[in-house]
Design a protein around this motif. Sequence first.
Motif, PDB file in Angstrom:
ATOM      1  N   ALA A 156       8.924 -36.926 -83.045  1.00 52.07           N
ATOM      2  CA  ALA A 156       9.263 -37.035 -84.261  1.00 52.07           C
ATOM      3  C   ALA A 156      10.834 -36.583 -84.229  1.00 52.07           C
ATOM      4  CB  ALA A 156       8.493 -35.791 -85.141  1.00 52.07           C
ATOM      5  N   LEU A 157      11.361 -36.024 -83.310  1.00 52.27           N
ATOM      6  CA  LEU A 157      12.756 -35.626 -83.030  1.00 52.27           C
ATOM      7  C   LEU A 157      13.682 -36.758 -82.785  1.00 52.27           C
ATOM      8  CD1 LEU A 157      12.682 -32.312 -81.525  1.00 52.27           C
ATOM      9  CD2 LEU A 157      13.315 -32.789 -83.515  1.00 52.27           C
ATOM     10  N   GLN A 158      12.985 -38.048 -82.167  1.00 49.77           N
ATOM     11  CA  GLN A 158      13.950 -38.987 -81.613  1.00 49.77           C
ATOM     12  C   GLN A 158      14.543 -39.770 -83.007  1.00 49.77           C
ATOM     13  OE1 GLN A 158      14.146 -39.321 -78.403  1.00 49.77           O
ATOM     14  NE2 GLN A 158      12.856 -37.342 -78.521  1.00 49.77           N
ATOM     15  N   PRO A 159      14.170 -39.847 -84.120  1.00 46.55           N
ATOM     16  CA  PRO A 159      14.762 -40.733 -85.050  1.00 46.55           C
ATOM     17  C   PRO A 159      15.585 -39.870 -85.916  1.00 46.55           C
ATOM     18  CG  PRO A 159      12.836 -40.744 -85.737  1.00 46.55           C
ATOM     19  CD  PRO A 159      12.595 -39.853 -84.378  1.00 46.55           C
ATOM     20  N   VAL A 160      15.761 -38.411 -85.931  1.00 39.27           N
ATOM     21  CA  VAL A 160      16.496 -37.674 -87.064  1.00 39.27           C
ATOM     22  C   VAL A 160      17.887 -37.814 -86.879  1.00 39.27           C
ATOM     23  CG1 VAL A 160      16.641 -34.944 -87.130  1.00 39.27           C
ATOM     24  CG2 VAL A 160      14.400 -35.837 -86.538  1.00 39.27           C
ATOM     25  N   VAL A 161      18.427 -37.749 -85.710  1.00 32.89           N
ATOM     26  CA  VAL A 161      19.845 -37.701 -85.747  1.00 32.89           C
ATOM     27  C   VAL A 161      20.276 -39.193 -86.270  1.00 32.89           C
ATOM     28  CG1 VAL A 161      22.018 -37.887 -84.444  1.00 32.89           C
ATOM     29  CG2 VAL A 161      20.275 -35.909 -84.079  1.00 32.89           C
ATOM     30  N   PRO A 162      19.982 -40.348 -85.733  1.00 31.36           N
ATOM     31  CA  PRO A 162      20.453 -41.503 -86.311  1.00 31.36           C
ATOM     32  C   PRO A 162      20.251 -41.826 -87.789  1.00 31.36           C
ATOM     33  CG  PRO A 162      19.240 -41.911 -84.207  1.00 31.36           C
ATOM     34  CD  PRO A 162      19.034 -40.496 -84.458  1.00 31.36           C
ATOM     35  N   LEU A 163      19.031 -41.329 -88.141  1.00 30.87           N
ATOM     36  CA  LEU A 163      18.656 -41.428 -89.774  1.00 30.87           C
ATOM     37  C   LEU A 163      19.383 -40.665 -90.465  1.00 30.87           C
ATOM     38  CD1 LEU A 163      14.725 -41.764 -89.475  1.00 30.87           C
ATOM     39  CD2 LEU A 163      16.496 -43.617 -90.185  1.00 30.87           C
ATOM     40  N   LEU A 164      19.904 -39.458 -90.087  1.00 27.15           N
ATOM     41  CA  LEU A 164      20.606 -38.612 -90.941  1.00 27.15           C
ATOM     42  C   LEU A 164      22.056 -39.002 -90.936  1.00 27.15           C
ATOM     43  CD1 LEU A 164      19.345 -34.934 -89.991  1.00 27.15           C
ATOM     44  CD2 LEU A 164      18.725 -36.065 -91.909  1.00 27.15           C
ATOM     45  N   PHE A 165      22.517 -39.542 -89.895  1.00 32.17           N
ATOM     46  CA  PHE A 165      23.990 -40.076 -90.017  1.00 32.17           C
ATOM     47  C   PHE A 165      23.954 -41.578 -90.184  1.00 32.17           C
ATOM     48  CE2 PHE A 165      23.837 -35.938 -87.795  1.00 32.17           C
ATOM     49  CZ  PHE A 165      24.709 -35.148 -88.335  1.00 32.17           C
ATOM     50  N   HIS A 166      23.062 -42.255 -90.644  1.00 27.87           N
ATOM     51  CA  HIS A 166      22.989 -43.726 -90.761  1.00 27.87           C
ATOM     52  C   HIS A 166      24.170 -44.021 -91.810  1.00 27.87           C
ATOM     53  CE1 HIS A 166      21.782 -47.520 -92.316  1.00 27.87           C
ATOM     54  NE2 HIS A 166      21.338 -47.731 -91.195  1.00 27.87           N
ATOM     55  N   ASP A 167      24.226 -43.236 -93.097  1.00 24.83           N
ATOM     56  CA  ASP A 167      25.127 -43.777 -94.080  1.00 24.83           C
ATOM     57  C   ASP A 167      26.356 -43.650 -93.719  1.00 24.83           C
ATOM     58  OD1 ASP A 167      22.820 -44.469 -95.284  1.00 24.83           O
ATOM     59  OD2 ASP A 167      22.884 -42.619 -96.725  1.00 24.83           O
ATOM     60  N   TRP A 168      26.789 -42.724 -92.575  1.00 28.86           N
ATOM     61  CA  TRP A 168      28.170 -42.364 -92.178  1.00 28.86           C
ATOM     62  C   TRP A 168      28.529 -43.225 -90.843  1.00 28.86           C
ATOM     63  CZ3 TRP A 168      24.745 -38.975 -94.048  1.00 28.86           C
ATOM     64  CH2 TRP A 168      25.172 -38.202 -95.407  1.00 28.86           C
ATOM     65  N   ILE A 169      27.830 -43.814 -90.434  1.00 27.58           N
ATOM     66  CA  ILE A 169      27.869 -44.836 -88.895  1.00 27.58           C
ATOM     67  C   ILE A 169      28.401 -45.909 -89.431  1.00 27.58           C
ATOM     68  CG2 ILE A 169      27.129 -45.427 -86.951  1.00 27.58           C
ATOM     69  CD1 ILE A 169      24.913 -43.186 -86.859  1.00 27.58           C
ATOM     70  N   VAL A 170      29.704 -46.273 -89.043  1.00 25.03           N
ATOM     71  CA  VAL A 170      30.429 -47.426 -89.495  1.00 25.03           C
ATOM     72  C   VAL A 170      30.999 -48.249 -88.254  1.00 25.03           C
ATOM     73  CG1 VAL A 170      30.918 -46.895 -91.667  1.00 25.03           C
ATOM     74  CG2 VAL A 170      32.674 -46.484 -90.126  1.00 25.03           C
ATOM     75  N   SER A 171      30.810 -48.027 -87.098  1.00 27.73           N
ATOM     76  CA  SER A 171      31.290 -48.633 -85.903  1.00 27.73           C
ATOM     77  C   SER A 171      30.475 -48.321 -84.701  1.00 27.73           C
ATOM     78  CB  SER A 171      32.702 -48.099 -85.785  1.00 27.73           C
ATOM     79  OG  SER A 171      32.700 -46.621 -85.329  1.00 27.73           O
ATOM     80  N   PRO A 172      30.319 -48.858 -83.582  1.00 29.26           N
ATOM     81  CA  PRO A 172      29.577 -48.872 -82.424  1.00 29.26           C
ATOM     82  C   PRO A 172      30.006 -47.518 -81.910  1.00 29.26           C
ATOM     83  CG  PRO A 172      30.465 -51.001 -82.377  1.00 29.26           C
ATOM     84  CD  PRO A 172      31.244 -50.518 -83.524  1.00 29.26           C
ATOM     85  N   THR A 173      31.103 -46.986 -82.165  1.00 29.47           N
ATOM     86  CA  THR A 173      31.549 -45.523 -81.553  1.00 29.47           C
ATOM     87  C   THR A 173      30.531 -44.396 -82.238  1.00 29.47           C
ATOM     88  OG1 THR A 173      33.737 -46.116 -81.102  1.00 29.47           O
ATOM     89  CG2 THR A 173      33.406 -43.750 -81.189  1.00 29.47           C
ATOM     90  N   GLY A 174      30.503 -44.789 -83.681  1.00 31.87           N
ATOM     91  CA  GLY A 174      29.590 -43.618 -84.270  1.00 31.87           C
ATOM     92  C   GLY A 174      27.987 -43.617 -83.798  1.00 31.87           C
ATOM     93  N   TRP A 175      27.707 -45.057 -83.671  1.00 34.21           N
ATOM     94  CA  TRP A 175      26.312 -45.146 -82.974  1.00 34.21           C
ATOM     95  C   TRP A 175      26.128 -44.539 -81.481  1.00 34.21           C
ATOM     96  CZ3 TRP A 175      22.103 -45.775 -85.449  1.00 34.21           C
ATOM     97  CH2 TRP A 175      22.110 -46.599 -86.711  1.00 34.21           C
ATOM     98  N   ALA A 176      27.279 -44.793 -80.871  1.00 33.72           N
ATOM     99  CA  ALA A 176      27.204 -44.148 -79.245  1.00 33.72           C
ATOM    100  C   ALA A 176      27.247 -42.576 -79.435  1.00 33.72           C
ATOM    101  CB  ALA A 176      28.189 -44.436 -78.546  1.00 33.72           C
ATOM    102  N   LEU A 177      27.981 -41.948 -80.445  1.00 34.37           N
ATOM    103  CA  LEU A 177      27.742 -40.646 -80.602  1.00 34.37           C
ATOM    104  C   LEU A 177      26.417 -40.331 -80.941  1.00 34.37           C
ATOM    105  CD1 LEU A 177      31.364 -39.737 -82.211  1.00 34.37           C
ATOM    106  CD2 LEU A 177      30.572 -39.376 -79.846  1.00 34.37           C
TER     107      LEU A 177
END
Length: 218
Positions: A156-177
């Motif tokens: 259950a912890l795996q998708p938490v960070v990508p989903l919480l910050f999905h709306d603010w991730i606008v670049s590959p750098t954001g996805w890398a972080l």
Amino acid sequence: WPGGGAGARTRTAGPRVAPPPPPPPGFDEGPAQPEASSREIQNVFLGLGALLLGVAAVVFAAVTDEAVSRLAILLIATALMMAAAPWVARRGLISTAETIAAVGLALVPLNGYGLRAGPVSATVFAGVVFAVTAAVAAGYASMTGLSVPRYATVLALQPVVPLLFHDWIVSPTGWALALSGVAALDIHLGRQLAAHGRLVPPSWTGRFGAPPPTAEAP
């Protein structure tokens, strides 16, 4: 054979085979043993019953038009599953208890989606739901001592960070972080597993005892 006599009979006789050894004293094959014990059959039936109950709850909730009735059905089914698992475990049916706990924890995110309201985006709300599911699984593991809730916490912890910050991730750098945060979390969990041989909760919870001591290798 001309002139064969006894010699011919000796040449045409096949090789002599020694008789099989007698069975050991007290050897008795007895009646055929069953392919499965009564405990294994009981585990199968109880596990299938829990799975069918969970599927029935999801189906009833899907065909119900009212949101309150849908949420009530899922909550009741989840409570029944999570209450039945430790009760079954205390009677020695550990594998059945693990199955029931898995079905109950799988219903927890569905309850979260039944509670969705307000202007929150779907991805952020999904991240909150998975975070709550991980917290519920961790607390449930602390109370029951079962294995499935500990690993449900990890999943259950795996998708938490990508989903919480999905709306603010606008670049590959954001996805890398974001994925680096998931990797750091998994490394921490992996270090716990390597150190203790099982997933243990953080020490600040105070609800878990220390891992049992292991004998040092000579």
